[in-house]
Write a protein that holds these residues in place. Structure first.
Motif, mmCIF file in Angstrom:
data_model
loop_
_atom_site.group_PDB
_atom_site.id
_atom_site.type_symbol
_atom_site.label_atom_id
_atom_site.label_comp_id
_atom_site.label_asym_id
_atom_site.label_seq_id
_atom_site.Cartn_x
_atom_site.Cartn_y
_atom_site.Cartn_z
ATOM 1 N N PRO A 3 46.239 31.101 47.294
ATOM 2 C CA PRO A 3 45.611 30.700 46.019
ATOM 3 C C PRO A 3 44.276 31.403 45.776
ATOM 4 C CG PRO A 3 46.526 28.787 47.125
ATOM 5 C CD PRO A 3 46.662 29.928 48.085
ATOM 6 N N ARG A 4 43.475 31.580 46.837
ATOM 7 C CA ARG A 4 42.192 32.251 46.679
ATOM 8 C C ARG A 4 42.402 33.711 46.277
ATOM 9 N NH1 ARG A 4 37.643 31.666 51.241
ATOM 10 N NH2 ARG A 4 37.757 29.549 50.363
ATOM 11 N N ARG A 6 44.992 34.907 44.690
ATOM 12 C CA ARG A 6 45.477 34.913 43.311
ATOM 13 C C ARG A 6 44.325 34.731 42.325
ATOM 14 N NH1 ARG A 6 50.049 32.082 45.433
ATOM 15 N NH2 ARG A 6 49.049 30.073 44.948
ATOM 16 N N THR A 7 43.384 33.859 42.679
ATOM 17 C CA THR A 7 42.220 33.628 41.817
ATOM 18 C C THR A 7 41.374 34.888 41.702
ATOM 19 O OG1 THR A 7 42.157 31.281 42.400
ATOM 20 C CG2 THR A 7 40.153 32.243 41.475
ATOM 21 N N ARG A 8 41.167 35.548 42.840
ATOM 22 C CA ARG A 8 40.375 36.782 42.827
ATOM 23 C C ARG A 8 41.069 37.870 42.005
ATOM 24 N NH1 ARG A 8 38.534 37.267 49.219
ATOM 25 N NH2 ARG A 8 36.975 35.564 49.177
ATOM 26 N N THR A 10 43.189 37.400 39.520
ATOM 27 C CA THR A 10 43.100 37.013 38.113
ATOM 28 C C THR A 10 41.715 37.315 37.553
ATOM 29 O OG1 THR A 10 44.740 35.251 38.407
ATOM 30 C CG2 THR A 10 43.301 35.100 36.491
ATOM 31 N N ASP A 11 40.679 36.988 38.329
ATOM 32 C CA ASP A 11 39.306 37.261 37.884
ATOM 33 C C ASP A 11 39.078 38.760 37.699
ATOM 34 O OD1 ASP A 11 38.752 34.579 37.921
ATOM 35 O OD2 ASP A 11 37.753 34.608 39.883
ATOM 36 N N TRP A 74 49.618 36.721 34.377
ATOM 37 C CA TRP A 74 48.341 37.212 33.868
ATOM 38 C C TRP A 74 48.370 37.679 32.406
ATOM 39 C CZ3 TRP A 74 48.318 42.174 32.171
ATOM 40 C CH2 TRP A 74 49.240 43.067 32.724
ATOM 41 N N GLN A 77 47.266 34.848 30.414
ATOM 42 C CA GLN A 77 45.872 34.517 30.678
ATOM 43 C C GLN A 77 44.915 35.441 29.937
ATOM 44 O OE1 GLN A 77 45.924 34.805 34.942
ATOM 45 N NE2 GLN A 77 46.684 32.715 35.230
#
Length: 212
Positions: A3-4, A6-8, A10-11, A74, A77
């Protein structure tokens, strides 16, 4: 992927998209500072911002098909950001026309809207963009509920009006506006296929299976 991670990822994608959205304005500003806008700078700016408004609108409409075909999350998003950039460049386009070309002449604006079809459809598209941009926050999405989706379906009409604006503006070489028209037709056709044809084909298949 965790998850971390994936968050990075996406950011990173969002940051890259944000900077990419500013790139056309930066390039135009650099040309202006270097005196590279040609003999008619106002016309150059007007056409440039109009082109990028239409390109970003088409990119916004690409998010759902890309998500449906690839399964990636994405693109959805980025859709809101792309939509807001579309409105941003539309504002630059309209402001250049009204401030630099018409010199704040409201009478001239009214006359152009009434008598020039390409101005009429372009002005209509810009007006329709305003409520879409105003309701793009998470708070407004939650507040409007299902009405938000209905409102934002106006983007399809805006796309058609934007392409017509370009087609009616160009008097000689129609290749580029026709290319945009083809892209819009493909994007809208995909939606008709997914939302209309696929459910009907599935219903017909179920009916055949039930009667077999």
């Amino acid at each position: 992927m965790t998850p971390r991670e994936r968050t990075r990822t996406t950011d990173l994608i969002k940051t890259t998209a944000f900077l990419a959205g500013l790139a056309p304005l930066a390039w135009l500003s650099a040309r202006a500072l270097g005196g590279g806008l040609g003999a008619n700078p106002v016309e150059t700016i007007t056409h440039f911002t109009g082109d990028w408004t239409l390109r970003l609108l088409l990119l916004t409409l690409t998010a759902s098909p890309l998500r449906g075909i690839s399964g990636w999350q994405w693109p959805l998003q980025l859709r809101r950001m792309l939509g807001l950039y579309t409105f941003f460049y539309a504002c630059l386009h309209a402001t250049t026309y009204f401030v630099l070309d018409l010199e704040l002449d409201l009478g001239g604006l009214a006359e152009d809207v009434a008598k020039r079809p390409y101005i009429t459809v372009g002005f209509t598209a810009f007006v329709l963009l305003i409520p879409l941009a105003a309701t793009s926050t998470r708070r407004m999405i939650k507040r409007l509920g299902r009405h938000w989706q209905r409102l934002h379906r106006a983007v399809y009409a805006i796309g058609v009006l934007g392409v017509l604006h370009y087609l009616w503006l160009v008097k000689a070489d129609l290749r580029e506006p026709l290319l945009y028209a083809a892209a819009l037709l493909l994007l809208l056709g995909w939606r008709v296929y997914r939302r209309v044809l696929v459910p009907r084909l599935n219903a017909a298949a179920r009916a055949r299976a039930a009667s077999a």
